[in-house]
Motif scaffolding. Structure first.
Motif, PDB file in Angstrom:
ATOM      1  N   LEU A 101     -79.398  64.041   5.244  1.00 58.18           N
ATOM      2  CA  LEU A 101     -79.689  63.147   5.146  1.00 58.18           C
ATOM      3  C   LEU A 101     -78.238  63.510   6.877  1.00 58.18           C
ATOM      4  O   LEU A 101     -78.213  65.076   6.387  1.00 58.18           O
ATOM      5  CB  LEU A 101     -78.102  63.327   4.203  1.00 58.18           C
ATOM      6  CG  LEU A 101     -76.624  62.271   3.851  1.00 58.18           C
ATOM      7  CD1 LEU A 101     -77.207  61.008   4.005  1.00 58.18           C
ATOM      8  CD2 LEU A 101     -75.707  62.915   3.077  1.00 58.18           C
ATOM      9  N   GLY A 137     -75.480  58.791   6.584  1.00 56.97           N
ATOM     10  CA  GLY A 137     -75.672  58.366   6.096  1.00 56.97           C
ATOM     11  C   GLY A 137     -75.916  56.820   5.482  1.00 56.97           C
ATOM     12  O   GLY A 137     -75.816  55.750   5.278  1.00 56.97           O
ATOM     13  N   THR A 138     -75.375  56.383   6.954  1.00 55.01           N
ATOM     14  CA  THR A 138     -75.394  54.522   6.773  1.00 55.01           C
ATOM     15  C   THR A 138     -76.824  53.675   7.072  1.00 55.01           C
ATOM     16  O   THR A 138     -76.267  52.502   6.488  1.00 55.01           O
ATOM     17  CB  THR A 138     -74.544  53.652   9.007  1.00 55.01           C
ATOM     18  OG1 THR A 138     -75.569  54.440   9.784  1.00 55.01           O
ATOM     19  CG2 THR A 138     -73.220  55.247   8.686  1.00 55.01           C
ATOM     20  N   LEU A 187     -77.538  55.678   2.533  1.00 53.69           N
ATOM     21  CA  LEU A 187     -76.147  55.653   1.015  1.00 53.69           C
ATOM     22  C   LEU A 187     -77.169  53.700   1.103  1.00 53.69           C
ATOM     23  O   LEU A 187     -77.005  53.259  -0.561  1.00 53.69           O
ATOM     24  CB  LEU A 187     -75.231  55.584   1.542  1.00 53.69           C
ATOM     25  CG  LEU A 187     -74.091  57.259   1.594  1.00 53.69           C
ATOM     26  CD1 LEU A 187     -74.412  57.184  -0.242  1.00 53.69           C
ATOM     27  CD2 LEU A 187     -74.986  58.062   1.936  1.00 53.69           C
ATOM     28  N   VAL A 188     -77.441  52.889   2.252  1.00 53.38           N
ATOM     29  CA  VAL A 188     -77.535  51.759   1.959  1.00 53.38           C
ATOM     30  C   VAL A 188     -79.112  51.146   0.656  1.00 53.38           C
ATOM     31  O   VAL A 188     -78.764  50.635   0.014  1.00 53.38           O
ATOM     32  CB  VAL A 188     -77.432  51.337   3.689  1.00 53.38           C
ATOM     33  CG1 VAL A 188     -78.591  49.350   2.324  1.00 53.38           C
ATOM     34  CG2 VAL A 188     -76.243  50.578   3.911  1.00 53.38           C
ATOM     35  N   VAL A 198     -68.999  58.413  17.207  1.00 50.95           N
ATOM     36  CA  VAL A 198     -68.037  58.134  18.005  1.00 50.95           C
ATOM     37  C   VAL A 198     -67.430  59.358  18.952  1.00 50.95           C
ATOM     38  O   VAL A 198     -66.860  59.708  19.770  1.00 50.95           O
ATOM     39  CB  VAL A 198     -66.345  58.543  17.015  1.00 50.95           C
ATOM     40  CG1 VAL A 198     -65.457  58.784  17.008  1.00 50.95           C
ATOM     41  CG2 VAL A 198     -66.065  57.778  15.707  1.00 50.95           C
ATOM     42  N   SER A 229     -70.104  48.719  12.670  1.00 46.19           N
ATOM     43  CA  SER A 229     -68.966  48.565  13.081  1.00 46.19           C
ATOM     44  C   SER A 229     -67.842  50.224  13.667  1.00 46.19           C
ATOM     45  O   SER A 229     -68.800  51.154  13.726  1.00 46.19           O
ATOM     46  CB  SER A 229     -68.041  48.404  12.130  1.00 46.19           C
ATOM     47  OG  SER A 229     -67.983  49.336  10.900  1.00 46.19           O
ATOM     48  N   THR A 230     -66.987  50.043  13.494  1.00 43.18           N
ATOM     49  CA  THR A 230     -66.047  50.824  13.548  1.00 43.18           C
ATOM     50  C   THR A 230     -66.113  52.264  12.609  1.00 43.18           C
ATOM     51  O   THR A 230     -66.711  53.484  13.254  1.00 43.18           O
ATOM     52  CB  THR A 230     -64.603  50.646  13.902  1.00 43.18           C
ATOM     53  OG1 THR A 230     -64.276  49.377  14.631  1.00 43.18           O
ATOM     54  CG2 THR A 230     -63.542  52.050  13.649  1.00 43.18           C
ATOM     55  N   GLN A 231     -66.277  51.653  11.755  1.00 44.16           N
ATOM     56  CA  GLN A 231     -66.408  53.118  10.792  1.00 44.16           C
ATOM     57  C   GLN A 231     -68.353  53.111  10.397  1.00 44.16           C
ATOM     58  O   GLN A 231     -68.068  54.574   9.593  1.00 44.16           O
ATOM     59  CB  GLN A 231     -66.456  51.945   9.330  1.00 44.16           C
ATOM     60  CG  GLN A 231     -64.863  51.466   8.909  1.00 44.16           C
ATOM     61  CD  GLN A 231     -64.339  50.553   9.218  1.00 44.16           C
ATOM     62  OE1 GLN A 231     -64.880  49.624  10.678  1.00 44.16           O
ATOM     63  NE2 GLN A 231     -63.333  49.648   9.212  1.00 44.16           N
ATOM     64  N   VAL A 232     -68.836  52.412  10.971  1.00 44.31           N
ATOM     65  CA  VAL A 232     -70.589  52.802  11.079  1.00 44.31           C
ATOM     66  C   VAL A 232     -70.441  54.119  12.220  1.00 44.31           C
ATOM     67  O   VAL A 232     -71.070  55.463  12.139  1.00 44.31           O
ATOM     68  CB  VAL A 232     -71.393  51.626  11.079  1.00 44.31           C
ATOM     69  CG1 VAL A 232     -73.348  52.343  11.466  1.00 44.31           C
ATOM     70  CG2 VAL A 232     -71.339  51.044  10.193  1.00 44.31           C
ATOM     71  N   GLY A 247     -68.122  55.707  12.956  1.00 43.33           N
ATOM     72  CA  GLY A 247     -67.640  57.172  12.697  1.00 43.33           C
ATOM     73  C   GLY A 247     -68.618  57.880  11.888  1.00 43.33           C
ATOM     74  O   GLY A 247     -68.795  59.750  12.032  1.00 43.33           O
ATOM     75  N   ARG A 248     -69.908  57.613  11.270  1.00 48.79           N
ATOM     76  CA  ARG A 248     -71.034  57.954  10.568  1.00 48.79           C
ATOM     77  C   ARG A 248     -72.185  58.767  12.111  1.00 48.79           C
ATOM     78  O   ARG A 248     -72.824  59.198  11.560  1.00 48.79           O
ATOM     79  CB  ARG A 248     -71.026  57.679   9.456  1.00 48.79           C
ATOM     80  CG  ARG A 248     -70.158  57.701   8.666  1.00 48.79           C
ATOM     81  CD  ARG A 248     -69.513  59.030   7.675  1.00 48.79           C
ATOM     82  NE  ARG A 248     -70.560  59.591   7.248  1.00 48.79           N
ATOM     83  CZ  ARG A 248     -71.015  59.752   6.412  1.00 48.79           C
ATOM     84  NH1 ARG A 248     -70.457  61.130   6.293  1.00 48.79           N
ATOM     85  NH2 ARG A 248     -71.895  59.747   5.242  1.00 48.79           N
ATOM     86  N   THR A 274     -70.963  38.491  18.077  1.00 48.03           N
ATOM     87  CA  THR A 274     -71.104  38.732  19.800  1.00 48.03           C
ATOM     88  C   THR A 274     -70.916  40.790  19.151  1.00 48.03           C
ATOM     89  O   THR A 274     -70.436  41.129  19.676  1.00 48.03           O
ATOM     90  CB  THR A 274     -69.250  39.164  19.542  1.00 48.03           C
ATOM     91  OG1 THR A 274     -68.641  38.681  19.085  1.00 48.03           O
ATOM     92  CG2 THR A 274     -69.731  37.534  21.049  1.00 48.03           C
ATOM     93  N   GLU A 275     -70.573  40.631  17.615  1.00 47.10           N
ATOM     94  CA  GLU A 275     -70.700  42.364  16.933  1.00 47.10           C
ATOM     95  C   GLU A 275     -71.608  42.301  15.643  1.00 47.10           C
ATOM     96  O   GLU A 275     -71.724  41.296  15.107  1.00 47.10           O
ATOM     97  CB  GLU A 275     -69.254  41.832  17.047  1.00 47.10           C
ATOM     98  CG  GLU A 275     -68.323  42.788  17.834  1.00 47.10           C
ATOM     99  CD  GLU A 275     -68.842  44.494  17.638  1.00 47.10           C
ATOM    100  OE1 GLU A 275     -69.868  45.165  18.305  1.00 47.10           O
ATOM    101  OE2 GLU A 275     -67.863  45.819  17.098  1.00 47.10           O
ATOM    102  N   MET A 276     -71.351  43.635  15.177  1.00 47.70           N
ATOM    103  CA  MET A 276     -71.786  44.186  13.671  1.00 47.70           C
ATOM    104  C   MET A 276     -73.160  42.472  14.016  1.00 47.70           C
ATOM    105  O   MET A 276     -73.354  41.783  12.677  1.00 47.70           O
ATOM    106  CB  MET A 276     -70.946  43.075  12.506  1.00 47.70           C
ATOM    107  CG  MET A 276     -69.751  43.771  12.667  1.00 47.70           C
ATOM    108  SD  MET A 276     -70.261  45.325  11.655  1.00 47.70           S
ATOM    109  CE  MET A 276     -70.513  45.133   9.927  1.00 47.70           C
TER     110      MET A 276
END
Ligand SMILES: Cc1cc2nc3c(=O)[nH]c(=O)nc-3n(C[C@H](O)[C@H](O)[C@H](O)COP(=O)(O)OP(=O)(O)OC[C@H]3O[C@@H](n4cnc5c(N)ncnc54)[C@H](O)[C@@H]3O)c2cc1C
Ligand code: FES
Ligand code: FES
Lengths: 284, 157
Positions: free
Chosen positions: A26, A29-30, A33-34, A74, A98-101, A103-104, A185-187
């Protein structure tokens, strides 16, 4: 399922080798975890490497950069000197999620998932990056393009882990770039990705590496495409040859994201555009 | 089962969880912090956004066990007692929510954005929040609330 967060890679390797059932490393985990949630992977053991000292570090080494296996998007993009040396790698990794992804998500995890459409992998291949692999027989360095062997398959042996990724010295008059095509344009996931890294001698390309994503079962290193631009100043004839050799190397599938014809054509277009950006960056 | 000691919104917290449980499961089902929502469980919608050591992440993509020794921030920690945070107040003023499912995640992500970039452009806000899906508002009111909150927070600072 057991969860372990060892404090050294030696301990991580021991845990992985002792596991009779299925084990998963791990990082961010992006992907893991999925997969856990979807039930596509049901590991007996999860080995979280994020508590191992040094895994979040980016350190200067031989003029290049050693990037710990748990460095997130990040953390990578906050490193101004690395981003100045390898903007293509940094931008490619920054395109993930994304921003959240961000981060990891790690470079190492992107590489080990071995998706043909992984965004950071073509950029790392073009950069000539290597992965440091540790197993019960010691440590070895592997070219990044030798890690993925097919869709979601890697050449790592049972019990081997990647401890870091190494980006070599950029050197003078070098530049890199990565571009992908997505309908949004994103994601979204790359329909085609293209990365170029090159160095210049005056106005002429002295060395180059061209890599393509999402157009074959693995990310490709296309030597012919690099040869098409070496010795040129990216004149029209060289650019046409670059596009033609890039397209000729494609062996894609048709799916809802794009047809074989579309992917083949766009690979050439993106290779040209990425080469131009890399060239301009090398000019400084 | 795993025993975890962590800090949530500044308070030291202990919990016991199954190794398979996500941080989102733990927050909602074990700690009764139901602000973070599960929209998708696969990292796509951002309704479960929390901060871990100051970085915004999807709590559905973090194992509960990973929280050991970390500082977790959730939407429950944004207001000060009864006083709403300026971002929360602006979301009310601009009617930037309808069903509200996306709102906790957007508030957490926005707070992190404005701590890092107090004076963001609209484009920056739209990209930063691209991983926070809202199926009700059409986003414009959200963006306006964020821009307005940023402006007020800058003049207050
Ligand atoms: C919403 C969302 C959007 C996404 N968008 C994109 C995108 O645009 N482009 C893209 O390329 N990807 C995308 N991804 C996929 C994913 O984020 C990336 O592949 C990411 O880089 C994985 O890194 P990680 O650290 O999270 O990996 P993890 O999930 O931790 O691991 C991934 C794989 O690598 C293995 N692994 C991890 N570390 C090691 C190690 N040190 N040694 C050996 N094996 C290891 C794991 O066992 C696992 O098989 C997206 C994912 C989500 C959830
Ligand atoms: S529930 Fe976590 S991103 Fe949707
Ligand atoms: S207000 Fe309903 S999803 Fe955003």
């Amino acid at each position: 399922m057991q969860y372990q967060a060892p404090d050294s890679f030696d301990a991580a390797v021991t845990l992985l080798n002792a596991e009779q059932g299925m084990a998963r490393v791990l990082a961010g985990g992006t992907d893991v975890l999925v997969q856990l949630r979807a039930g596509t992977v049901e590991p007996d053991l999860i080995v979280d490497i994020k508590r191992i000292p040094g895994v979040h570090d980016i350190t200067a080494e031989d003029g290049g950069w050693r990037i710990g296996a748990a460095v997130s998007g990040v953390e990578l993009n906050a490193h101004a000197d690395l981003c100045a040396d390898w903007p293509g790698v940094a931008e490619a990794h920054d395109l993930i999620g994304s921003t959240q992804v961000q981060g990891r998500a790690t470079l190492t995890g992107n590489l080990c998932t071995a998706s043909p459409a992984a965004d950071s992998v073509p950029a790392m291949v073009a950069a000539g990056a290597t992965a440091r692999v540790q197993g019960s027989n010691g440590t070895r360095d592997v070219a990044v393009e030798a890690v993925g062997t097919g869709p979601f398959k890697v050449s790592l042996a049972q019990g081997e882990v990647i401890t870091s990724i190494f980006l070599p010295a950029r050197g003078a008059n070098g530049g890199d770039a990565y571009l992908r095509f997505i309908p949004r344009t994103e994601m979204d996931i790359a329909v085609v990705g293209a990365a170029v890294s090159l160095t210049l001698d005056g106005d002429k390309v002295a060395s180059a590496r061209v890599s393509l994503g999402a157009v074959a079962p693995t990310v490709l290193l296309v030597e012919g495409a690099a040869n098409a631009i070496i010795g040129t100043s990216l004149d029209d004839a060289a650019m046409d040859k670059l596009a033609a050799t890039a397209s000729a190397a494609c062996n894609p599938i048709s799916d809802k994201r794009g047809t074989v014809e579309f992917r083949t054509k766009i690979a050439g277009v993106l290779a040209k555009r990425a080469a131009k950006i890399a060239y301009d960056r090398a000019k400084g | 089962m795993i025993h975890v000691t962590t800090t949530i919104n500044g308070d030291e917290t202990e919990f016991v969880c199954d190794p398979r449980e996500t941080l989102l499961d733990v927050l909602r089902d074990r700690l009764s912090l139901t602000g973070a929502k599960e929209g998708c469980g696969t990292g796509d919608c951002g309704a479960c956004s929390v901060t871990v050591d100051g970085t915004v992440v999807c709590s559905c993509l973090v194992l509960g066990a990973e929280a050991e020794g970390k500082e977790i921030g959730t939407v429950e920690g944004i207001a000060t007692g009864e006083d709403l945070h300026p971002i929360q107040q602006k979301f009310l003023d601009h009617a930037a929510l309808q069903c509200g499912i996306c709102t906790p995640g957007i508030l957490v992500a926005t707070k992190a954005l404005l701590e890092k970039h107090p004076d963001p452009t609209e484009t920056q806000v739209r990209y930063w929040l691209a991983g926070n899906l809202c199926r009700c508002t059409g986003y414009d009111k959200i963006i306006r609330a964020v821009m307005d909150a940023a402006k007020d927070m800058r003049s207050a600072a």
